[in-house]
Design a protein around this motif. Structure first.
Motif, short mmCIF file in Angstrom:
data_model
loop_
_atom_site.label_atom_id
_atom_site.label_comp_id
_atom_site.label_asym_id
_atom_site.label_seq_id
_atom_site.Cartn_x
_atom_site.Cartn_y
_atom_site.Cartn_z
N MET A 132 0.81 -1.22 0.00
CA MET A 132 0.00 0.00 0.00
C MET A 132 0.84 1.27 0.00
N MET A 133 2.00 1.22 0.63
CA MET A 133 2.83 2.42 0.75
C MET A 133 3.25 2.95 -0.61
N LEU A 134 3.35 2.06 -1.58
CA LEU A 134 3.76 2.45 -2.92
C LEU A 134 2.58 2.95 -3.75
N LYS A 135 1.36 2.65 -3.33
CA LYS A 135 0.19 2.95 -4.14
C LYS A 135 -0.58 4.19 -3.68
N TYR A 136 -0.58 4.44 -2.37
CA TYR A 136 -1.47 5.46 -1.83
C TYR A 136 -0.73 6.41 -0.90
N SER A 137 -1.27 7.62 -0.80
CA SER A 137 -0.78 8.57 0.20
C SER A 137 -1.34 8.17 1.56
N GLY A 138 -0.83 8.82 2.61
CA GLY A 138 -1.31 8.51 3.95
C GLY A 138 -2.80 8.77 4.10
N GLN A 139 -3.28 9.86 3.51
CA GLN A 139 -4.69 10.21 3.60
C GLN A 139 -5.55 9.20 2.84
N GLU A 140 -5.09 8.77 1.68
CA GLU A 140 -5.83 7.78 0.89
C GLU A 140 -5.89 6.44 1.61
N PHE A 141 -4.78 6.04 2.21
CA PHE A 141 -4.75 4.79 2.96
C PHE A 141 -5.71 4.85 4.13
N ALA A 142 -5.74 5.98 4.82
CA ALA A 142 -6.65 6.16 5.95
C ALA A 142 -8.10 6.02 5.50
N ARG A 143 -8.43 6.59 4.35
CA ARG A 143 -9.81 6.53 3.85
C ARG A 143 -10.19 5.10 3.44
N ILE A 144 -9.25 4.36 2.90
CA ILE A 144 -9.52 2.97 2.53
C ILE A 144 -9.92 2.17 3.78
N LEU A 145 -9.13 2.32 4.84
CA LEU A 145 -9.42 1.60 6.08
C LEU A 145 -10.72 2.07 6.71
N ALA A 146 -10.91 3.39 6.78
CA ALA A 146 -12.11 3.94 7.41
C ALA A 146 -13.37 3.54 6.64
N ASN A 147 -13.29 3.50 5.32
CA ASN A 147 -14.45 3.09 4.51
C ASN A 147 -14.84 1.65 4.81
N GLN A 148 -13.86 0.80 5.05
CA GLN A 148 -14.16 -0.59 5.41
C GLN A 148 -14.84 -0.67 6.77
N MET A 149 -14.43 0.18 7.69
CA MET A 149 -15.08 0.21 9.00
C MET A 149 -16.53 0.67 8.88
N VAL A 150 -16.77 1.65 8.01
CA VAL A 150 -18.13 2.10 7.75
C VAL A 150 -18.96 0.96 7.18
N HIS A 151 -18.35 0.19 6.29
CA HIS A 151 -19.05 -0.98 5.72
C HIS A 151 -19.46 -1.95 6.83
N ALA A 152 -18.56 -2.17 7.79
CA ALA A 152 -18.87 -3.07 8.90
C ALA A 152 -20.03 -2.55 9.73
N ILE A 153 -20.03 -1.25 10.01
CA ILE A 153 -21.11 -0.66 10.80
C ILE A 153 -22.44 -0.81 10.07
N ARG A 154 -22.44 -0.54 8.78
CA ARG A 154 -23.68 -0.68 8.00
C ARG A 154 -24.16 -2.13 7.99
N THR A 155 -23.23 -3.07 7.85
CA THR A 155 -23.58 -4.49 7.84
C THR A 155 -24.21 -4.90 9.17
N LEU A 156 -23.62 -4.45 10.26
CA LEU A 156 -24.16 -4.77 11.58
C LEU A 156 -25.52 -4.10 11.78
N TYR A 157 -25.64 -2.87 11.32
CA TYR A 157 -26.91 -2.15 11.45
C TYR A 157 -28.02 -2.89 10.68
N ASP A 158 -27.72 -3.34 9.49
CA ASP A 158 -28.71 -4.06 8.68
C ASP A 158 -29.13 -5.37 9.35
N ALA A 159 -28.27 -5.89 10.23
CA ALA A 159 -28.58 -7.13 10.96
C ALA A 159 -29.28 -6.84 12.29
N ASN A 160 -29.62 -5.57 12.53
CA ASN A 160 -30.37 -5.11 13.70
C ASN A 160 -29.51 -4.73 14.90
N VAL A 161 -28.21 -4.62 14.73
CA VAL A 161 -27.35 -4.13 15.81
C VAL A 161 -27.55 -2.62 15.95
#
Length: 391
Positions: free
Chosen positions: A195-224
């Motif tokens: 990843m260090m060769l492909k993305y800036s620090g901000q881009e890498f942060a957004r990739i990880l944070a977007n995945q966390m948002v996906h997890a929250i949405r998935t849990l929410y859809d399951a009634n969490v």
């Protein structure tokens, strides 16, 4: 006479059978809310511990698991630390919070046998060295694998309970997510993901944070509806990182921390918090709390004596400079007083530091506002219906 007696006997037997059936039906109805002697909470009832949380489910990395959930961890560990905790899982932040709530420790997913008794007590899906970005090695459950395990658990709950009861139980449970640290460890020390060769620090942060948002949405859809998300601790101050950058051109601050590393971690924490604020507006009936462990730990590292610590640089268990050249491979390599150390091994804090963070996350003292917009205590004792009805 004998015929009349036979008729009366038959009638009496019928009445007895009817009474027995009625009693059996009453017993079954009373047990419909029980599973092997345990009443299953139905939202928004208050639990025996006085809270609105029926069970705690954990997802994450070594911040939630000491290696029990990683198959063959002692053989396949990648951080050269066989003992990532000074004690068991009970010394980690989420387990300390479970004690405050009055819940049992969430047991590892791999120890589950599919029984309803184990599932309703909470499950720990986390695994030491788990990453958000899919790893090349399958020695530990990654972020996506843990999500699949959660889905399997929900399916089992729905199979063994009525659908509506399972949904109520899920809604009254709480999820704790702590990811990202090992993604950055890979980025800093191994660049195994490239990843260090492909993305800036901000881009890498957004990739990880977007995945966390996906997890929250998935849990929410399951009634969490109750979710705690933690940021990443100040890795730039971790003994291993400081050791790796000891002779480099990196900038070290007054505490000896590597500023460039901490800046990258801060980018992730900031982006993640922004996403959570947006999600709370989008999902008004979801109660999502962000706990900023970075802020809390930096306060301790800056003013250690104020909180009872004397060593902020050296690992309590490890060998070499800062105890960071080789991780905690034996209890014989531990320091005499772990409670005076901030760091236990290469990247993990001590139980004393985790206890301080748990107290602060729970009540806002002695470290204020590390969890926002409310404390974990407020989250636990607030009904999930206050935010509005779910659809």
């Amino acid at each position: 006479m004998a015929k009349r007696l036979d008729i009366r006997t038959t009638s009496s037997r019928r009445r007895s059978a009817m009474v027995f059936l009625c009693l059996l039906l009453a017993i079954l109805m009373s047990l419909s809310g029980r599973v092997h002697g345990q009443f299953l909470p139905t939202a928004p009832s208050v639990m025996e511990n006085g809270s609105h949380v029926s069970a705690l489910y954990l997802m994450g990395d070594s911040s939630v698991d000491c290696g029990k959930n990683s198959l063959f961890y002692p053989l396949l560990h990648r951080n050269l630390s066989l003992l990532p905790c000074n004690g068991g899982d009970s010394t980690l932040l989420p387990h300390l919070l479970a004690q405050k709530i009055g819940l049992p420790d969430s047991q590892p997913f791999y120890s589950q046998i599919g029984s309803i008794e184990g599932l309703i007590k909470g499950v720990n899906y986390g695994s030491a060295h788990a990453t958000i970005i899919s790893p090349s090695s399958q020695s530990h459950p990654s972020f996506n694998q843990q999500l699949r395990q959660v889905y399997e658990t929900f399916q089992l709950l729905q199979l063994q309970l009525r659908q509506d009861r399972a949904q109520d139980f899920i809604k009254s449970s709480m999820f704790y997510l702590s990811f990202g640290r090992d993604d950055y460890v890979d980025l800093f020390l191994r660049n195994s993901s490239g990843m260090m060769l492909k993305y800036s620090g901000q881009e890498f942060a957004r990739i990880l944070a977007n995945q966390m948002v996906h997890a929250i949405r998935t849990l929410y859809d399951a009634n969490v509806r109750k979710i705690i998300i933690t940021g990443i601790l100040p890795l730039g101050c971790a003994p291993r990182v400081v050791w790796e950058w000891y002779n480099s051109t990196a900038t070290h601050d007054g505490m000896g921390c590597v500023e460039e590393i901490n800046e990258l971690v801060l980018q992730y924490n900031t982006v993640l918090n922004e996403h959570i604020v947006e999600l709370k507006e989008e999902l008004p009936d979801a109660q999502i709390v962000f706990c900023d462990v970075y802020q809390g730990m930096m306060e301790v590292i800056t003013n250690p004596a104020l909180f009872g610590f004397s060593d902020t640089k050296n690992a309590c268990c490890g060998l070499g400079l800062h105890g960071a050249e080789i991780g905690c491979v034996s209890a014989e390599t531990t320091c005499n007083q772990s409670s005076s150390h901030v760091w236990w091994d290469l990247y993990n804090p001590t139980q004393a530091l985790n206890s301080l963070l748990a107290d602060s996350a729970w009540s806002g003292h002695p470290l204020p506002d590390i969890c926002r917009p409310i404390t974990v205590q407020d989250l636990v004792y607030t009904s999930h219906l206050i935010g509005g009805p779910s659809e």
